[in-house]
Write a protein that holds these residues in place. Structure first.
Motif, PDB file in Angstrom:
ATOM      1  N   THR A  20      29.777  52.620  39.029  1.00 28.44           N
ATOM      2  CA  THR A  20      28.341  52.771  38.794  1.00 28.44           C
ATOM      3  C   THR A  20      27.843  51.695  37.836  1.00 28.44           C
ATOM      4  O   THR A  20      26.775  51.101  38.044  1.00 28.44           O
ATOM      5  N   GLU A  21      28.614  51.418  36.801  1.00 27.69           N
ATOM      6  CA  GLU A  21      28.236  50.380  35.836  1.00 27.69           C
ATOM      7  C   GLU A  21      28.262  48.992  36.481  1.00 27.69           C
ATOM      8  O   GLU A  21      27.385  48.166  36.228  1.00 27.69           O
ATOM      9  N   VAL A  22      29.248  48.734  37.313  1.00 30.74           N
ATOM     10  CA  VAL A  22      29.332  47.450  38.018  1.00 30.74           C
ATOM     11  C   VAL A  22      28.101  47.256  38.892  1.00 30.74           C
ATOM     12  O   VAL A  22      27.474  46.188  38.871  1.00 30.74           O
ATOM     13  N   VAL A  23      27.732  48.278  39.637  1.00 33.31           N
ATOM     14  CA  VAL A  23      26.557  48.190  40.514  1.00 33.31           C
ATOM     15  C   VAL A  23      25.297  47.959  39.682  1.00 33.31           C
ATOM     16  O   VAL A  23      24.461  47.118  40.018  1.00 33.31           O
ATOM     17  N   ARG A  24      25.167  48.678  38.581  1.00 31.70           N
ATOM     18  CA  ARG A  24      23.995  48.507  37.712  1.00 31.70           C
ATOM     19  C   ARG A  24      23.899  47.071  37.214  1.00 31.70           C
ATOM     20  O   ARG A  24      22.838  46.461  37.255  1.00 31.70           O
ATOM     21  N   ARG A  25      25.037  46.514  36.780  1.00 31.36           N
ATOM     22  CA  ARG A  25      25.029  45.141  36.272  1.00 31.36           C
ATOM     23  C   ARG A  25      24.688  44.137  37.370  1.00 31.36           C
ATOM     24  O   ARG A  25      23.959  43.180  37.131  1.00 31.36           O
ATOM     25  N   LEU A  26      25.201  44.363  38.568  1.00 25.74           N
ATOM     26  CA  LEU A  26      24.883  43.464  39.679  1.00 25.74           C
ATOM     27  C   LEU A  26      23.402  43.557  40.046  1.00 25.74           C
ATOM     28  O   LEU A  26      22.770  42.543  40.331  1.00 25.74           O
ATOM     29  N   LEU A  31      23.256  37.118  36.079  1.00 20.52           N
ATOM     30  CA  LEU A  31      24.656  36.728  35.961  1.00 20.52           C
ATOM     31  C   LEU A  31      24.874  35.389  36.662  1.00 20.52           C
ATOM     32  O   LEU A  31      24.139  35.035  37.579  1.00 20.52           O
ATOM     33  N   THR A  32      25.910  34.707  36.224  1.00 19.93           N
ATOM     34  CA  THR A  32      26.285  33.493  36.948  1.00 19.93           C
ATOM     35  C   THR A  32      26.924  33.909  38.263  1.00 19.93           C
ATOM     36  O   THR A  32      27.311  35.078  38.444  1.00 19.93           O
ATOM     37  N   LEU A  33      27.051  32.966  39.168  1.00 20.91           N
ATOM     38  CA  LEU A  33      27.697  33.248  40.446  1.00 20.91           C
ATOM     39  C   LEU A  33      29.122  33.724  40.213  1.00 20.91           C
ATOM     40  O   LEU A  33      29.568  34.697  40.828  1.00 20.91           O
ATOM     41  N   GLU A  34      29.823  33.072  39.307  1.00 18.65           N
ATOM     42  CA  GLU A  34      31.216  33.455  39.019  1.00 18.65           C
ATOM     43  C   GLU A  34      31.291  34.880  38.475  1.00 18.65           C
ATOM     44  O   GLU A  34      32.150  35.672  38.895  1.00 18.65           O
ATOM     45  N   GLN A  35      30.393  35.235  37.565  1.00 17.49           N
ATOM     46  CA  GLN A  35      30.374  36.592  37.023  1.00 17.49           C
ATOM     47  C   GLN A  35      30.066  37.613  38.116  1.00 17.49           C
ATOM     48  O   GLN A  35      30.680  38.683  38.171  1.00 17.49           O
ATOM     49  N   SER A  36      29.124  37.278  38.970  1.00 20.87           N
ATOM     50  CA  SER A  36      28.758  38.171  40.068  1.00 20.87           C
ATOM     51  C   SER A  36      29.929  38.396  41.011  1.00 20.87           C
ATOM     52  O   SER A  36      30.189  39.525  41.436  1.00 20.87           O
ATOM     53  N   ILE A  37      30.641  37.331  41.328  1.00 20.40           N
ATOM     54  CA  ILE A  37      31.804  37.452  42.220  1.00 20.40           C
ATOM     55  C   ILE A  37      32.885  38.301  41.571  1.00 20.40           C
ATOM     56  O   ILE A  37      33.477  39.165  42.224  1.00 20.40           O
ATOM     57  N   GLU A  38      33.140  38.082  40.281  1.00 28.19           N
ATOM     58  CA  GLU A  38      34.151  38.880  39.574  1.00 28.19           C
ATOM     59  C   GLU A  38      33.770  40.360  39.565  1.00 28.19           C
ATOM     60  O   GLU A  38      34.618  41.235  39.799  1.00 28.19           O
TER      61      GLU A  38
END
Length: 81
Positions: A20-26, A31-38
């Motif tokens: 849920t936290e990952v989805v919220r952050r996305l 975010l940078t592309l790299e952060q989004s991919i991670e």
């Protein structure tokens, strides 16, 4: 690539909460592309953990229901177990 089985798998509740936290952050963005991919990759792993837990629960539920529907000797058909 690290597989879910290679890590100590979290409980269903822990995985669901982190997912849920990952989805919220996305969804928040910024975010940078790299952060989004991670984050996306982490979310995929967490979703797999949740699915494993749910599949295990389905199997246990099916087994319990099968046992319940089996005729038992000496008990009435109305018995819940």
């Amino acid at each position: 690539m690290v597989h879910v089985a290679d890590e100590k798998a979290p409980s269903y509740e822990q995985a669901r909460e982190e997912l849920t936290e990952v989805v919220r952050r996305l969804e928040t963005g910024g975010l940078t592309l790299e952060q989004s991919i991670e984050l996306w990759e982490r979310g995929e792993k967490l979703a797999a953990v949740c699915e494993e837990w749910l599949q295990g629960a389905r199997v246990k539920l099916a087994a319990a229901m099968a046992r319940r529907s089996e005729p038992t000797s000496g008990h009435s058909d109305d018995a819940p177990f």
